[in-house]
Design an enzyme around this catalytic site. Structure first.
Site, PDB file in Angstrom:
ATOM      1  N   ARG A   2       0.621  -1.032  -0.007  1.00 12.85           N
ATOM      2  CA  ARG A   2       0.024   0.045   0.023  1.00 12.85           C
ATOM      3  C   ARG A   2       0.805   1.230   0.086  1.00 12.85           C
ATOM      4  O   ARG A   2       0.355   2.241  -0.317  1.00 12.85           O
ATOM      5  CB  ARG A   2      -1.048  -0.024   1.253  1.00 12.85           C
ATOM      6  N   ASP A  37     -15.257   8.855  10.936  1.00 13.26           N
ATOM      7  CA  ASP A  37     -14.038   7.950  10.575  1.00 13.26           C
ATOM      8  C   ASP A  37     -12.641   8.852  10.916  1.00 13.26           C
ATOM      9  O   ASP A  37     -12.565   9.836  10.647  1.00 13.26           O
ATOM     10  CB  ASP A  37     -14.022   7.500   9.203  1.00 13.26           C
TER      11      ASP A  37
HETATM   12  C1  LIG Z   1     -13.972  -2.246   7.910  1.00 17.02           C
HETATM   13  S1  LIG Z   1     -14.609  -0.637   8.020  1.00 17.02           S
HETATM   14  C2  LIG Z   1     -16.095  -0.591   8.715  1.00 17.02           C
HETATM   15  C3  LIG Z   1     -17.221   0.240   8.133  1.00 17.02           C
HETATM   16  C4  LIG Z   1     -18.448  -0.274   8.777  1.00 17.02           C
HETATM   17  N1  LIG Z   1     -18.629   0.360  10.150  1.00 17.02           N
HETATM   18  C5  LIG Z   1     -18.965  -1.389   8.621  1.00 17.02           C
HETATM   19  O1  LIG Z   1     -19.148  -2.127   9.374  1.00 17.02           O
HETATM   20  O2  LIG Z   1     -19.445  -1.949   7.312  1.00 17.02           O
HETATM   21  C6  LIG Z   1     -13.454   0.069   9.444  1.00 17.02           C
HETATM   22  C7  LIG Z   1     -13.098   1.481   9.239  1.00 17.02           C
HETATM   23  O3  LIG Z   1     -12.725   1.985  10.705  1.00 17.02           O
HETATM   24  C8  LIG Z   1     -11.852   2.945  10.446  1.00 17.02           C
HETATM   25  N2  LIG Z   1     -10.879   3.182  11.590  1.00 17.02           N
HETATM   26  C9  LIG Z   1      -9.963   2.375  11.929  1.00 17.02           C
HETATM   27  N3  LIG Z   1      -9.265   2.931  12.952  1.00 17.02           N
HETATM   28  C10 LIG Z   1      -9.984   3.932  13.352  1.00 17.02           C
HETATM   29  C11 LIG Z   1      -9.701   4.777  14.564  1.00 17.02           C
HETATM   30  N4  LIG Z   1      -8.633   4.709  15.508  1.00 17.02           N
HETATM   31  N5  LIG Z   1     -10.688   5.708  14.695  1.00 17.02           N
HETATM   32  C12 LIG Z   1     -11.708   5.829  13.715  1.00 17.02           C
HETATM   33  N6  LIG Z   1     -11.983   5.146  12.862  1.00 17.02           N
HETATM   34  C13 LIG Z   1     -11.123   4.279  12.595  1.00 17.02           C
HETATM   35  C14 LIG Z   1     -11.358   2.861   9.364  1.00 17.02           C
HETATM   36  O4  LIG Z   1     -10.907   4.074   8.702  1.00 17.02           O
HETATM   37  C15 LIG Z   1     -12.064   2.077   8.505  1.00 17.02           C
HETATM   38  O5  LIG Z   1     -13.008   3.194   7.745  1.00 17.02           O
END
Ligand SMILES: C[S@@+](CC[C@H](N)C(=O)[O-])C[C@H]1O[C@@H](n2cnc3c(N)ncnc32)[C@H](O)[C@@H]1O
Length: 268
Positions: A37, A139
């Site tokens: 990445r 996010d």
């Molecule tokens: C796999 S996605 C889940 C999206 C949605 N909640 C779902 O269940 O479909 C995980 C998201 O968590 C976010 N993320 C990861 N670490 C984070 C943090 N410390 N604070 C806020 N968001 C975070 C990532 O950027 C990503 O967009």
């Protein structure tokens, strides 16, 4: 230019930085993901090693590139009506008890590119009638937040959206927009997107009737999960609901909520 190899000590630098910053825990198996990445950023800056790129992003003046690296290292997979039982539960058990007159407030934390908060928006708009409501969607990644704010998706993302909601809230693109759809404007205007790092102190947001924290705890270690949930719970109203994904649970993370159903909790 030769492709750089990500050395063990360089991988360790990125790992501990990502853990410190976002709480994200990368296993040693994620080394190819990190090098894959980030390789385009090395190319972009004509750098010959990942160590040089690490020094660049951690230099005080490079906050923009730091965000780019963070955006690249988060995993943002999501889709509309993911884990549909949660939306059925909202419809049958939660929304019928929303207090008329008071705005019903929902927080989709870790909302990724918007599919989850817009799914919630369609569910609320369809169920709540004249009861006012609002959704905060947050996010850590700016890239996904920008995408989410547009409310513009490829037509192949419609899978899972019930037909009557699709025709009510999704505008089919024509001409140059053929093959895409746009979330209807009033629905979009009721979802407020903001950047929130759940691993840091939270901004003032008031209290919510419902919080969704789905498919993000999987990236955190146990201590981070505990800290994140403890930070979020003061923002949940008494009687409010807390949703995690079906593959997650609050076992050993927080015992102050009552389990209503697997993956659905309620604050006493
Ligand atoms: C796999 S996605 C889940 C999206 C949605 N909640 C779902 O269940 O479909 C995980 C998201 O968590 C976010 N993320 C990861 N670490 C984070 C943090 N410390 N604070 C806020 N968001 C975070 C990532 O950027 C990503 O967009």
């Amino acid at each position: 230019m030769e492709i750089a190899l990500l050395k063990e000590e360089e991988f360790h630098q990125f790992r501990s930085w990502l853990h410190r910053t976002a709480g994200i825990n990368l296993s040693p198996a994620k080394k190819p993901l990190v090098s894959g990445r980030l390789s385009k950023r090395l190319k972009h800056y004509k750098l010959s090693s990942y160590g040089e790129y690490f020094r660049l992003i951690t230099h005080a003046s490079q906050t923009e590139e730091l965000q780019v690296a963070l955006d690249l290292l988060t995993t943002n997979e999501t889709y509309f009506f993911r884990e549909p039982k949660h939306f059925d539960f909202l419809n049958s058990e939660v929304l019928p008890h929303a207090k008329p007159g008071l705005p019903f407030r929902l927080w989709s934390a870790a909302s990724s590119s918007g599919e989850e908060p817009y799914t919630l928006a369609m569910t609320l708009a369809d169920s709540l009638g004249s009861t006012p409501w609002e959704i905060i969607a947050s996010d850590i990644s700016m890239r996904v937040l920008e995408k989410a704010r547009t409310g513009h998706y490829s037509m192949d993302r419609t899978e899972g959206i019930p037909k009557h909601l699709l025709s009510k809230y999704c505008l089919k693109g024509t001409g140059a927009q053929e093959g895409t759809f746009l979330i209807e404007r009033t629905l979009r205007s009721r979802v407020q997107f903001m950047q929130i790092n759940l691993n840091n102190a939270l901004p003032r947001m008031g209290e919510f009737d419902v919080i969704f924290l789905r498919n993000v705890m999987i990236y955190f270690d146990m201590d981070t999960k505990r800290e994140v949930v403890a930070r979020m719970l003061p923002h949940l109203k008494s009687g409010g609901y807390f949703f995690v994904s079906h593959s997650e649970s609050l076992n050993g993370i927080n015992d102050s909520l009552k389990l209503v159903k697997p993956s659905i909790y309620r604050k006493p």
